[in-house]
Design a protein around this motif. Structure first.
Motif, PDB file in Angstrom:
ATOM      1  N   VAL A  31       0.878  -1.172   0.000  1.00  0.00           N
ATOM      2  CA  VAL A  31       0.000   0.000   0.000  1.00  0.00           C
ATOM      3  C   VAL A  31       0.910   1.215   0.000  1.00  0.00           C
ATOM      4  CG1 VAL A  31      -1.826   1.260   1.206  1.00  0.00           C
ATOM      5  CG2 VAL A  31      -1.777  -1.254   1.284  1.00  0.00           C
ATOM      6  N   ASP A  32       0.988   1.901  -1.119  1.00  0.00           N
ATOM      7  CA  ASP A  32       1.905   3.026  -1.267  1.00  0.00           C
ATOM      8  C   ASP A  32       1.214   4.297  -0.793  1.00  0.00           C
ATOM      9  OD1 ASP A  32       3.842   4.885  -2.060  1.00  0.00           O
ATOM     10  OD2 ASP A  32       4.464   3.612  -3.736  1.00  0.00           O
ATOM     11  N   THR A  33       1.482   4.658   0.456  1.00  0.00           N
ATOM     12  CA  THR A  33       0.750   5.763   1.065  1.00  0.00           C
ATOM     13  C   THR A  33       1.127   7.113   0.462  1.00  0.00           C
ATOM     14  OG1 THR A  33       2.370   5.772   2.874  1.00  0.00           O
ATOM     15  CG2 THR A  33       0.320   4.564   3.225  1.00  0.00           C
ATOM     16  N   ARG A  34       2.334   7.256  -0.085  1.00  0.00           N
ATOM     17  CA  ARG A  34       2.687   8.515  -0.745  1.00  0.00           C
ATOM     18  C   ARG A  34       1.932   8.691  -2.063  1.00  0.00           C
ATOM     19  NH1 ARG A  34       7.838   7.644   1.788  1.00  0.00           N
ATOM     20  NH2 ARG A  34       8.473   9.501   2.984  1.00  0.00           N
ATOM     21  N   LYS A  35       1.417   7.608  -2.600  1.00  0.00           N
ATOM     22  CA  LYS A  35       0.574   7.679  -3.792  1.00  0.00           C
ATOM     23  C   LYS A  35      -0.909   7.754  -3.438  1.00  0.00           C
ATOM     24  CE  LYS A  35       3.717   5.153  -6.872  1.00  0.00           C
ATOM     25  NZ  LYS A  35       3.871   3.927  -7.715  1.00  0.00           N
ATOM     26  N   GLY A  36      -1.222   7.693  -2.141  1.00  0.00           N
ATOM     27  CA  GLY A  36      -2.607   7.801  -1.700  1.00  0.00           C
ATOM     28  C   GLY A  36      -3.404   6.518  -1.780  1.00  0.00           C
ATOM     29  N   GLU A  37      -2.729   5.373  -1.901  1.00  0.00           N
ATOM     30  CA  GLU A  37      -3.461   4.111  -2.056  1.00  0.00           C
ATOM     31  C   GLU A  37      -4.251   3.735  -0.807  1.00  0.00           C
ATOM     32  OE1 GLU A  37      -0.364   2.212  -5.354  1.00  0.00           O
ATOM     33  OE2 GLU A  37      -0.475   1.337  -3.343  1.00  0.00           O
ATOM     34  N   GLN A  38      -3.895   4.327   0.328  1.00  0.00           N
ATOM     35  CA  GLN A  38      -4.627   4.048   1.569  1.00  0.00           C
ATOM     36  C   GLN A  38      -6.022   4.665   1.562  1.00  0.00           C
ATOM     37  OE1 GLN A  38      -2.227   6.185   1.097  1.00  0.00           O
ATOM     38  NE2 GLN A  38      -2.115   7.811   2.618  1.00  0.00           N
ATOM     39  N   HIS A  39      -6.280   5.566   0.617  1.00  0.00           N
ATOM     40  CA  HIS A  39      -7.593   6.207   0.523  1.00  0.00           C
ATOM     41  C   HIS A  39      -8.500   5.546  -0.502  1.00  0.00           C
ATOM     42  CE1 HIS A  39      -6.023   9.283   3.136  1.00  0.00           C
ATOM     43  NE2 HIS A  39      -5.068   9.579   2.278  1.00  0.00           N
ATOM     44  N   ALA A  40      -8.036   4.499  -1.162  1.00  0.00           N
ATOM     45  CA  ALA A  40      -8.851   3.796  -2.152  1.00  0.00           C
ATOM     46  C   ALA A  40     -10.050   3.146  -1.468  1.00  0.00           C
ATOM     47  CB  ALA A  40      -8.014   2.741  -2.867  1.00  0.00           C
ATOM     48  N   PRO A  41     -11.205   3.090  -2.141  1.00  0.00           N
ATOM     49  CA  PRO A  41     -12.398   2.507  -1.520  1.00  0.00           C
ATOM     50  C   PRO A  41     -12.191   1.088  -1.006  1.00  0.00           C
ATOM     51  CG  PRO A  41     -12.988   3.657  -3.535  1.00  0.00           C
ATOM     52  CD  PRO A  41     -11.485   3.656  -3.472  1.00  0.00           C
ATOM     53  N   LYS A 206       7.086   4.656  -3.453  1.00  0.00           N
ATOM     54  CA  LYS A 206       7.441   6.037  -3.765  1.00  0.00           C
ATOM     55  C   LYS A 206       8.221   6.643  -2.599  1.00  0.00           C
ATOM     56  CE  LYS A 206       5.414  10.520  -4.988  1.00  0.00           C
ATOM     57  NZ  LYS A 206       4.168  11.245  -5.364  1.00  0.00           N
ATOM     58  N   THR A 207       9.289   7.351  -2.900  1.00  0.00           N
ATOM     59  CA  THR A 207      10.110   7.978  -1.858  1.00  0.00           C
ATOM     60  C   THR A 207      10.032   9.494  -1.861  1.00  0.00           C
ATOM     61  OG1 THR A 207      12.036   7.925  -3.327  1.00  0.00           O
ATOM     62  CG2 THR A 207      11.733   6.041  -1.834  1.00  0.00           C
ATOM     63  N   ALA A 212       2.024  15.921  -4.236  1.00  0.00           N
ATOM     64  CA  ALA A 212       1.024  14.852  -4.243  1.00  0.00           C
ATOM     65  C   ALA A 212       1.174  13.961  -3.019  1.00  0.00           C
ATOM     66  CB  ALA A 212       1.154  14.035  -5.528  1.00  0.00           C
ATOM     67  N   ALA A 213       2.409  13.663  -2.633  1.00  0.00           N
ATOM     68  CA  ALA A 213       2.639  12.837  -1.447  1.00  0.00           C
ATOM     69  C   ALA A 213       2.152  13.538  -0.192  1.00  0.00           C
ATOM     70  CB  ALA A 213       4.117  12.490  -1.331  1.00  0.00           C
ATOM     71  N   ARG A 214       2.416  14.834  -0.086  1.00  0.00           N
ATOM     72  CA  ARG A 214       1.979  15.570   1.103  1.00  0.00           C
ATOM     73  C   ARG A 214       0.461  15.619   1.190  1.00  0.00           C
ATOM     74  NH1 ARG A 214       6.442  18.783  -0.515  1.00  0.00           N
ATOM     75  NH2 ARG A 214       5.087  20.373  -1.427  1.00  0.00           N
ATOM     76  N   ARG A 215      -0.187  15.745   0.053  1.00  0.00           N
ATOM     77  CA  ARG A 215      -1.648  15.714   0.073  1.00  0.00           C
ATOM     78  C   ARG A 215      -2.157  14.347   0.525  1.00  0.00           C
ATOM     79  NH1 ARG A 215      -4.466  19.886  -1.757  1.00  0.00           N
ATOM     80  NH2 ARG A 215      -3.488  21.428  -3.128  1.00  0.00           N
ATOM     81  N   ALA A 216      -1.533  13.292   0.023  1.00  0.00           N
ATOM     82  CA  ALA A 216      -1.964  11.941   0.383  1.00  0.00           C
ATOM     83  C   ALA A 216      -1.729  11.640   1.853  1.00  0.00           C
ATOM     84  CB  ALA A 216      -1.234  10.930  -0.491  1.00  0.00           C
ATOM     85  N   HIS A 220      -3.038  18.158   3.124  1.00  0.00           N
ATOM     86  CA  HIS A 220      -2.859  19.553   2.742  1.00  0.00           C
ATOM     87  C   HIS A 220      -1.405  19.762   2.355  1.00  0.00           C
ATOM     88  CE1 HIS A 220      -1.743  19.298   6.970  1.00  0.00           C
ATOM     89  NE2 HIS A 220      -0.935  20.316   6.775  1.00  0.00           N
ATOM     90  N   ILE A 221      -1.134  20.885   1.779  1.00  0.00           N
ATOM     91  CA  ILE A 221       0.235  21.221   1.386  1.00  0.00           C
ATOM     92  C   ILE A 221       1.011  21.688   2.617  1.00  0.00           C
ATOM     93  CG2 ILE A 221       1.673  22.671  -0.080  1.00  0.00           C
ATOM     94  CD1 ILE A 221      -0.033  20.614  -1.555  1.00  0.00           C
ATOM     95  N   THR A 222       2.203  21.149   2.814  1.00  0.00           N
ATOM     96  CA  THR A 222       2.991  21.500   3.986  1.00  0.00           C
ATOM     97  C   THR A 222       4.185  22.363   3.641  1.00  0.00           C
ATOM     98  OG1 THR A 222       4.289  19.462   3.790  1.00  0.00           O
ATOM     99  CG2 THR A 222       2.308  19.389   5.156  1.00  0.00           C
ATOM    100  N   ALA A 223       4.432  22.614   2.406  1.00  0.00           N
ATOM    101  CA  ALA A 223       5.570  23.449   2.019  1.00  0.00           C
ATOM    102  C   ALA A 223       5.336  24.027   0.644  1.00  0.00           C
ATOM    103  CB  ALA A 223       6.851  22.634   2.036  1.00  0.00           C
TER     104      ALA A 223
END
Length: 223
Positions: A31-41, A206-207, A212-216, A220-223
């Protein structure tokens, strides 16, 4: 066969270590959390908190790393404390769950990801992380493992996070916690720990900490 939803973060690695120590058959599901896969249905259906790890064991879904450790230990009868130390085991397991994990995670966030100004937050979380590791260092001064000479799920839970101490606190952190360092050297020498670390070869997560990673990760944007 157990399905193990994971990445290489501290909490999934606790479970990876148990799976390797126990010899349970398992299938890895990255589950690649930087790609947001943790938010998939489909993942939301397993864990509405959108965090790894999760296991699915013959239709039974368990999320939260410490719950998984307890579930697997009780399922197999392995790596539990003796009956007269069960309360002690639960106390230290929850110490890792509610202290080491959350404060280390926030320390990493504010030291490495949050925008300025952040001095207060960094000072706050560094203090708490060092305080918690000081408690562990004192505990390990007179014993090989957290419960004495018996290797349990508490040690697995601690290993998951303590692997990250130099990143959480700083490159010289081990100088302040020699007993935790000794414990970690022994843990890292275990063949099961080395097999757990080798999971990184199975999937290229993803490293980049890009927008996109910060949003996932943070919403929100952190920088």
């Amino acid at each position: 066969m157990i399905k193990f939803y994971y990445n290489m973060a501290p909490n999934p690695m606790k479970v990876a270590l148990f799976l390797e120590e126990s010899g349970l058959a398992y299938e890895t599901v990255p589950v690649d959390t930087r790609k947001g896969e943790q938010h998939a249905p489909e993942f939301d259906a397993l864990n509405p908190n959108h965090k790894v790890p999760v296991i699915v064991d013959d239709g039974t879904v368990v999320f939260d790393s410490n719950a998984i450790l307890l579930y697997l230990a009780e399922k197999t009868g392995k790596f539990l404390a003796p009956a007269d130390q069960r309360a002690e085991m639960l106390s230290w397991l929850m110490f890792v769950a509610t202290g080491i994990g959350p404060y280390s995670g926030q320390c990493v966030h504010f030291r490495h990801a949050a925008p300025e100004p952040k001095d207060y937050a960094v000072t706050r979380y560094l203090f708490e992380v060092k305080r918690h590791y000081g408690i562990l260092d004192a505990r390990l001064a007179t014993r090989s493992f957290m419960l004495g000479e018996t290797y349990t799920i508490v040690d697995m839970a601690l290993w998951g996070w303590a692997r990250m101490v130099p990143y959480v606190i700083g490159p010289d952190a081990w100088e302040s916690f020699p007993n935790v360092k000794r414990f970690m050297d022994a843990m890292n020498a275990r063949p099961a720990a080395q097999r757990a670390e080798a999971l990184k070869e199975r999937h290229a997560f993803k490293t980049e900490n890009d927008e996109a990673a910060r949003r996932a990760l943070f919403g929100h944007i952190t920088a």
